[in-house]
Design an enzyme around this catalytic site. Structure first.
Site, PDB file in Angstrom:
ATOM      1  N   GLN A  20       0.830  -1.200   0.000  1.00 34.90           N
ATOM      2  CA  GLN A  20       0.000   0.000   0.000  1.00 34.90           C
ATOM      3  C   GLN A  20       0.869   1.256   0.000  1.00 34.90           C
ATOM      4  OE1 GLN A  20      -3.289  -0.613   2.575  1.00 34.90           O
ATOM      5  NE2 GLN A  20      -3.886   1.523   2.620  1.00 34.90           N
ATOM      6  N   SER A  29       4.354  -6.296   2.865  1.00 36.73           N
ATOM      7  CA  SER A  29       3.051  -6.139   3.516  1.00 36.73           C
ATOM      8  C   SER A  29       1.937  -6.687   2.626  1.00 36.73           C
ATOM      9  CB  SER A  29       2.834  -4.666   3.881  1.00 36.73           C
ATOM     10  OG  SER A  29       1.653  -4.497   4.616  1.00 36.73           O
ATOM     11  N   LEU A  30       1.037  -5.835   2.136  1.00 37.11           N
ATOM     12  CA  LEU A  30       0.003  -6.264   1.198  1.00 37.11           C
ATOM     13  C   LEU A  30       0.598  -7.064   0.043  1.00 37.11           C
ATOM     14  CD1 LEU A  30      -2.749  -6.054  -0.406  1.00 37.11           C
ATOM     15  CD2 LEU A  30      -1.874  -3.868  -1.244  1.00 37.11           C
ATOM     16  N   ARG A  42      -9.374  -7.793   4.098  1.00 34.24           N
ATOM     17  CA  ARG A  42      -8.254  -7.338   4.943  1.00 34.24           C
ATOM     18  C   ARG A  42      -8.280  -5.813   5.073  1.00 34.24           C
ATOM     19  NH1 ARG A  42      -2.670  -5.729   3.837  1.00 34.24           N
ATOM     20  NH2 ARG A  42      -1.178  -6.584   5.346  1.00 34.24           N
ATOM     21  N   HIS A  51       0.618  -2.721  11.028  1.00 34.16           N
ATOM     22  CA  HIS A  51       1.750  -3.495  11.542  1.00 34.16           C
ATOM     23  C   HIS A  51       2.118  -3.109  12.979  1.00 34.16           C
ATOM     24  CE1 HIS A  51       2.211  -5.411   7.720  1.00 34.16           C
ATOM     25  NE2 HIS A  51       2.191  -4.221   7.134  1.00 34.16           N
ATOM     26  N   GLN A  97       1.417 -11.159  10.338  1.00 34.51           N
ATOM     27  CA  GLN A  97       1.925 -10.019   9.562  1.00 34.51           C
ATOM     28  C   GLN A  97       1.096  -8.758   9.767  1.00 34.51           C
ATOM     29  OE1 GLN A  97       0.410  -8.663   6.238  1.00 34.51           O
ATOM     30  NE2 GLN A  97       1.985  -9.292   4.772  1.00 34.51           N
TER      31      GLN A  97
END
Length: 309
Positions: free
Chosen positions: A11, A91-92, A116, A200, A249
């Protein structure tokens, strides 16, 4: 030539127009966007190609949009005969890596990241959280700053991106105080980011718990291509390990620098960022300049890669 890694952005890399010129030119790209449109409750193609930017920036929209763009470009690279030996995503981007690695089917992955994004937004409904990029301190120094800032609320290291860049996450007051402490400790910059939540960090735990229930309904396969996961920076291939990695995560740190170094140690000397933007390519310059870092996001960068490889 050594091994090739495909790395997938997260992102923040989104932009209006992403994927458009490639979808106009290649049916493989267009088909993925059509599949995305048919899989979830938003018009992903329109969002990516036309925006508006305000809608594209909403977390629940951004995540499927970036995933669709990344996987469309990934399929195009395969069609052109360029294949990875290992994959990873920031991440994503880890969801894109799991599709590329054969762990998740694309329709399942795009439904998951849509959910999500919604869960991450719901985890901080009053907008109490934020993130900040700390430039010019070591990881240990940033961890110390977070400990000191912890007296004002939750603040934790979120992304270990590259030497001299660690992103912190948590409650606004604590993040702002930690950013000030970082400057006092010698940071070149401490920039509070324009994000929609404390990603996170432990404040996302409720999102992780709810995501766990969604993941129970999804079929995970063993990886056909090894995936280096964010949470431990290790090569992973077993189906049962991926679900746990995705749950952890969402509220744990992205160990990106370690992940890249693990791939280099394994013989990777060419990294291709697959998807919108060049953020990960930029990190590569800070991690190890001796390896080749490329990116593909449009026709121009595709032609550049085809010439190079």
């Amino acid at each position: 030539m050594g091994k090739v890694a495909f790395i997938f952005p997260g992102q923040g890399s989104q932009k209006v127009g992403m994927g458009f010129d490639l979808a106009e030119e290649f049916s493989a790209v267009k088909e993925i966007f059509e599949e995305a449109d048919n899989s979830i409750d938003i018009d992903v193609s329109k969002l990516c190609f036309e925006g508006p930017e305000e809608d594209l920036k909403k977390t629940a929209n951004t995540q499927p949009a970036i995933l669709a763009t990344s996987i469309a470009i990934y399929r195009l690279l395969l069609e052109k005969g360029i294949e990875p030996d290992v994959v990873a995503g920031h991440s994503l981007g880890e969801y894109s890596a799991l599709v590329a690695g054969g762990v998740l089917d694309f329709p399942d992955a795009i439904k998951l990241v849509r959910k999500r994004g919604q869960l991450m937004t719901e985890a901080d409904p009053s907008g109490k959280g934020t993130m900040a990029a700390i430039i010019g301190l070591t990881a240990d120094e940033v961890e110390k700053v977070c400990e000191e800032g912890g007296q004002y609320g939750v603040v934790e290291p979120a992304n270990f991106n590259c030497p001299g860049q660690v992103v912190i996450s948590g409650e606004k007051e604590a993040v702002t105080k930690a950013a000030d402490l970082a400057k006092d400790a010698g940071a070149k910059k401490a920039i509070v980011l324009n994000v929609s939540g404390p990603f996170h960090s432990s404040l996302m735990k409720s999102a992780g718990d709810k995501l766990a229930k969604e993941l129970e309904e999804v079929n995970f396969n063993d990886a056909k291509i090894p995936v280096v996961t964010n949470i431990n920076a290790k090569f992973t291939t077993q189906a049962e390990e991926f679900s746990n990695a995705l749950i952890k995560q969402i509220s744990g740190s992205v160990r990106w620098e370690e992940s890249i170094k693990a791939m280099i140690e394994d013989g990777v000397d060419t990294f291709i960022e697959v998807g919108p933007g060049r953020v990960l390519k930029g990190f590569m310059r800070r991690i190890d300049r001796s390896v080749t870092a490329l990116n593909i996001e449009d026709l121009r960068s595709l032609n550049k890669i085809l010439k190079k490889l």
